[in-house]
Write an enzyme that holds these catalytic residues in place. Structure first.
Site, PDB file in Angstrom:
ATOM      1  N   GLU A  90     -14.626  -3.723   0.615  1.00  0.00           N
ATOM      2  CA  GLU A  90     -14.331  -4.294   2.341  1.00  0.00           C
ATOM      3  C   GLU A  90     -14.731  -3.599   3.367  1.00  0.00           C
ATOM      4  O   GLU A  90     -13.965  -2.841   4.685  1.00  0.00           O
ATOM      5  CB  GLU A  90     -12.634  -3.531   1.953  1.00  0.00           C
ATOM      6  CG  GLU A  90     -11.926  -3.682   1.023  1.00  0.00           C
ATOM      7  CD  GLU A  90     -10.431  -3.635   0.860  1.00  0.00           C
ATOM      8  OE1 GLU A  90      -9.778  -2.701   1.490  1.00  0.00           O
ATOM      9  OE2 GLU A  90      -9.563  -4.514  -0.512  1.00  0.00           O
ATOM     10  N   PHE A 125       0.786  -1.021   0.524  1.00  0.00           N
ATOM     11  CA  PHE A 125      -0.162  -0.034   0.627  1.00  0.00           C
ATOM     12  C   PHE A 125       0.774   1.163   0.183  1.00  0.00           C
ATOM     13  O   PHE A 125       0.508   2.432  -0.249  1.00  0.00           O
ATOM     14  CB  PHE A 125      -0.401  -0.280   1.230  1.00  0.00           C
ATOM     15  CG  PHE A 125      -1.823  -0.690   1.380  1.00  0.00           C
ATOM     16  CD1 PHE A 125      -2.737  -1.431   0.402  1.00  0.00           C
ATOM     17  CD2 PHE A 125      -2.516  -1.211   2.825  1.00  0.00           C
ATOM     18  CE1 PHE A 125      -3.978  -2.217   0.515  1.00  0.00           C
ATOM     19  CE2 PHE A 125      -3.979  -2.143   3.271  1.00  0.00           C
ATOM     20  CZ  PHE A 125      -3.905  -2.761   1.641  1.00  0.00           C
ATOM     21  N   GLU A 145      -9.631   5.113   5.472  1.00  0.00           N
ATOM     22  CA  GLU A 145      -9.436   4.241   4.197  1.00  0.00           C
ATOM     23  C   GLU A 145      -9.958   3.337   4.196  1.00  0.00           C
ATOM     24  O   GLU A 145      -9.106   2.077   4.360  1.00  0.00           O
ATOM     25  CB  GLU A 145      -7.633   4.752   3.586  1.00  0.00           C
ATOM     26  CG  GLU A 145      -7.636   4.303   1.978  1.00  0.00           C
ATOM     27  CD  GLU A 145      -7.696   3.196   1.890  1.00  0.00           C
ATOM     28  OE1 GLU A 145      -8.449   2.715   0.961  1.00  0.00           O
ATOM     29  OE2 GLU A 145      -6.700   2.151   2.134  1.00  0.00           O
TER      30      GLU A 145
HETATM   31  C1  SAM Z   1      -6.789  -0.777   3.538  1.00  0.00           C
HETATM   32  S1  SAM Z   1      -6.256  -0.687   5.493  1.00  0.00           S
HETATM   33  C2  SAM Z   1      -5.196   0.896   4.860  1.00  0.00           C
HETATM   34  C3  SAM Z   1      -4.063   1.739   6.086  1.00  0.00           C
HETATM   35  C4  SAM Z   1      -3.922   2.829   6.463  1.00  0.00           C
HETATM   36  N1  SAM Z   1      -4.507   3.864   6.782  1.00  0.00           N
HETATM   37  C5  SAM Z   1      -3.183   3.239   4.347  1.00  0.00           C
HETATM   38  O1  SAM Z   1      -3.838   3.818   4.211  1.00  0.00           O
HETATM   39  O2  SAM Z   1      -2.762   2.722   3.992  1.00  0.00           O
HETATM   40  C6  SAM Z   1      -7.405  -0.596   6.422  1.00  0.00           C
HETATM   41  C7  SAM Z   1      -7.429   0.050   7.897  1.00  0.00           C
HETATM   42  O3  SAM Z   1      -8.444  -0.721   8.475  1.00  0.00           O
HETATM   43  C8  SAM Z   1      -8.451  -1.359   9.896  1.00  0.00           C
HETATM   44  N2  SAM Z   1      -9.509  -1.704  10.119  1.00  0.00           N
HETATM   45  C9  SAM Z   1     -10.488  -2.142   9.277  1.00  0.00           C
HETATM   46  N3  SAM Z   1     -11.557  -2.944   9.721  1.00  0.00           N
HETATM   47  C10 SAM Z   1     -10.831  -1.369  11.086  1.00  0.00           C
HETATM   48  C11 SAM Z   1     -11.806  -1.732  12.021  1.00  0.00           C
HETATM   49  N4  SAM Z   1     -13.926  -1.400  12.095  1.00  0.00           N
HETATM   50  N5  SAM Z   1     -11.768  -1.140  13.440  1.00  0.00           N
HETATM   51  C12 SAM Z   1     -10.234  -0.695  13.046  1.00  0.00           C
HETATM   52  N6  SAM Z   1      -9.740  -0.561  12.347  1.00  0.00           N
HETATM   53  C13 SAM Z   1      -9.556  -1.233  11.620  1.00  0.00           C
HETATM   54  C14 SAM Z   1      -7.281  -2.104   9.142  1.00  0.00           C
HETATM   55  O4  SAM Z   1      -7.364  -3.409   9.793  1.00  0.00           O
HETATM   56  C15 SAM Z   1      -6.324  -1.508   8.118  1.00  0.00           C
HETATM   57  O5  SAM Z   1      -5.390  -1.544   9.109  1.00  0.00           O
END
Ligand code: SAM
Length: 623
Positions: free
Chosen positions: A334, A222, A325
């Site tokens: 997602e 990413f 994101e």
């Molecule tokens: C697609 S990644 C993006 C990570 C980072 N923000 C980036 O842009 O590189 C989504 C992140 O959200 C976290 N995540 C997804 N659902 C979540 C939730 N319900 N509560 C907390 N974190 C969550 C995932 O573990 C992941 O680290």
């Protein structure tokens, strides 16, 4: 054993005689010619060279759609009866001149092209006598070089061209390869084509960042994307600038991963010269370790880290800007809608969500390769599961324009949208939605199919508005204006279990749902095909003893004397019955098909797929 079928792709109009102007018609031919009598007096075949030279290009009749499709139709029959066997491939024979229509040529991209066959006689001589190819063929070959075909040059040693000898052909083909725009893009660092090498047409299971904990290597991938983070920083910066002057603006990064959006938030705060504080939430324990490390080494008191699921966590204060994101290739796949529903409790009533909205888009797609891959598992599960794929050997079947009746939408169409914050969900005492039914969606979209093809799946894309006019897009027509060279998302494929043949000028209706229960979200989809037909009204009935025209029998069916076309061929016009003796005096005037008022276009249904993934039986996303 491997078998490659050599087929010529050509413009059938080269075999047509030129049309000599209508002055040659006899006076009797003032009656319009009927479509069923093409050998009328207006068309003559001549071998007289001076006449041929005199006839300009516009006099050459254009090949019909059916003629242009002929070779591809032949190929479609061969590979279908061979059940799309992986050992069967295609050798495109470019001996005759190519069709000039891009739409007709494009379809070969979706076929298993193994080789191209180029006889020396196809080459023309340039000003210095060296062999080169005609412009159209050059463009076509440059384009298909990305599939790395084997190029077979036949007769290079026969001395067809005066200069260069045998190697000149090879050098010229190499030159076309080197100047292929797609291959050049693949060699240029920073482009999606370069980044995606090795992933073309490779099926990947979509990520499930809510249900699964992503690996460090996935976060690392990413983080290679400069465009996504640049656009996020710009959106946060603009939101900060627009926020009313106050002592302290509170930002929350929900789903912080290893922290790139936290770092970009701090940058935007610095650039905007506003006072702001950042909360960072993450539920993945592995990523949280990295966040803790960065807090200590980089961020200090500017950031407050919180571990847990954003749908259950509490924050000590409400926030002004919620940054997340959680987007997939199809936008909502997602579970961004469901996660953000949980995090909206943190946002002040006038607060901003970045992204503020996102949309899902689809287009009908043909691809032998992807069809073979999704069938490889030989079970229903692999054949009706969505995959993330960087498309290469595919052809989008839909065209822009409304189709014959003007009912169809554009080539790529929007399915649905999610907006944040949303105000319409019923919430419980903790501010969480009572059910997830507000996140279900459905779409019924109609596509125009200009050229015959076989439907193998739906290509899926997303677009997101981050803030104002800053966004993210993988929509094929808009990605370059909104987020050029963004690497984070490849498109998504919704495959069909069985191929659906679509004739030229047909319409395809795709119905798609996003469905949910307490534990899962899933997609269901199916498609129907239709052929537009002219609805011809019944003719006025006259009684005229002597007339030999068509008649209407007592059942309202058409009666036609032999060889008298009474209406355009149309499956919605009644069958032509034999006349009953008592009807013989009931007659109507003779009409040619051109006389019929073409006011109304109807649709005849010609095919349908089954419903894919009913109840989420093969694929779903865990809540
Ligand atoms: C697609 S990644 C993006 C990570 C980072 N923000 C980036 O842009 O590189 C989504 C992140 O959200 C976290 N995540 C997804 N659902 C979540 C939730 N319900 N509560 C907390 N974190 C969550 C995932 O573990 C992941 O680290």
């Amino acid at each position: 054993m491997q078998l490659s079928v050599r087929l010529p792709i050509y413009d059938p109009s080269i075999f047509k005689p030129p049309v000599v102007s209508s002055h040659t018609s006899t006076p009797r031919s003032s009656t319009p010619d009927l479509p069923s009598t093409p050998q009328s007096s207006r068309v003559r075949i001549t071998t007289n060279e001076s006449e041929l030279e005199g006839s300009n290009k516009s006099n050459t009749p254009k090949a019909s759609e059916g003629e242009l499709n002929a070779t591809w139709e032949m190929w479609d029959v061969i590979r279908s009866i061979c059940n799309y066997d992986q050992r069967l491939s295609l050798t495109l024979d470019l001996t005759p001149p190519l069709p000039s229509s891009a739409g007709v040529l494009k379809r070969w991209a979706a076929e298993p092209m193994h080789s191209i066959f180029l006889p020396a006689s196809t080459f023309i001589a340039n000003a210095k006598g060296y062999p080169v190819l005609p412009k159209g063929t050059q463009t076509f070959i440059r384009d298909i070089m990305k599939y790395r075909p084997t190029v077979i040059v036949e007769g290079a040693n026969k001395g067809v061209h005066s200069r260069g000898g045998e190697t000149a052909y090879l050098q010229y083909v190499r030159h076309l390869e080197k100047t292929s725009p797609a291959l050049q893009a693949m060699q240029q660092p920073g482009t999606v084509e370069n980044f995606a090498q090795g992933y073309h047409d490779y099926l990947q299971a979509p990520l499930q960042p809510l249900m699964d904990n992503l690996q460090s290597a996935t976060y690392h991938t990413f983080e290679q994307d400069p465009v996504k983070y640049r656009n996020y920083e710009e959106a946060i910066y603009q939101a900060l600038k627009d926020w009313p002057e106050s002592d302290r603006i509170v930002i929350c990064v929900a789903g912080a991963g290893r922290g790139p959006l936290v770092a970009r938030s701090l940058k935007a705060i610095g650039r905007s010269k506003r006072k702001a504080f950042v909360y960072a939430l993450e539920k993945n324990p592995n990523a949280y370790v990295t966040l803790q490390d960065r807090l200590q080494r980089e961020w200090g008191s500017k950031v407050d880290l919180r571990f847990g699921d954003m749908r259950a966590l509490e924050l000590p204060e409400k926030v002004d800007i919620l940054v997340s994101e959680l987007l997939g290739s199809f936008g909502d796949n997602e579970l961004s809608p469901e996660c953000l529903d949980g995090a909206m409790r943190f946002l002040k009533p006038e607060g901003i969500s970045i992204p503020s909205s996102y949309t899902a888009h689809i287009a009908p797609l043909s691809s032998s390769k992807l069809f073979q891959e999704t069938q490889a598992g030989r079970d229903v599960k692999t054949a009706e599961t969505p995959y993330v794929v960087m498309f290469q050997a595919v052809n989008i079947l839909s065209g822009n324009g409304g189709g014959l009746a003007g009912r169809c939408g554009p080539q790529v169409q929007e399915c649905w949208e999610f907006e944040h914050p949303r105000r319409d969900a019923a919430l419980d005492s903790q501010g969480l939605p009572l059910t997830n039914s507000h996140n279900t969606r459905s779409a019924k979209l109609t596509f125009h199919i200009p050229h015959a093809g076989v439907l193998h799946g739906l290509a899926g894309y997303f677009e997101a508005v981050l803030y104002g006019n800053v966004g993210l897009s993988i929509h094929p027509d808009r990605k370059d204006q909104i987020s050029k060279d963004m690497l984070s998302w490849f498109p998504i494929l919704f495959p069909f279990k069985e191929p659906l043949y679509l004739p030229s000028n047909s319409e395809l209706q795709v119905t798609m749902w996003r469905l949910t229960n307490k534990r899962r979200v899933w997609y269901e989809w199916y498609a129907e095909s239709f052929l537009p037909v002219w609805n011809a009204p019944l003719p006025e009935v006259k009684t005229k003893e002597s007339h030999i025209g068509p008649v209407v029998n007592r059942h309202g069916s058409w009666l036609a004397p032999a060889a008298t076309p009474v209406a355009p061929p149309s499956p919605v016009v009644d069958a032509i019955d034999l006349p009953f003796p008592s009807d013989r005096n009931v007659e109507t005037p003779t009409r040619s098909s051109e006389d019929w008022p073409k006011t109304d276009i109807g649709l005849v249904k010609i095919g349908q797929t089954s419903l894919h993934n009913p109840g989420g039986r093969s694929s779903w996303i865990g809540l």
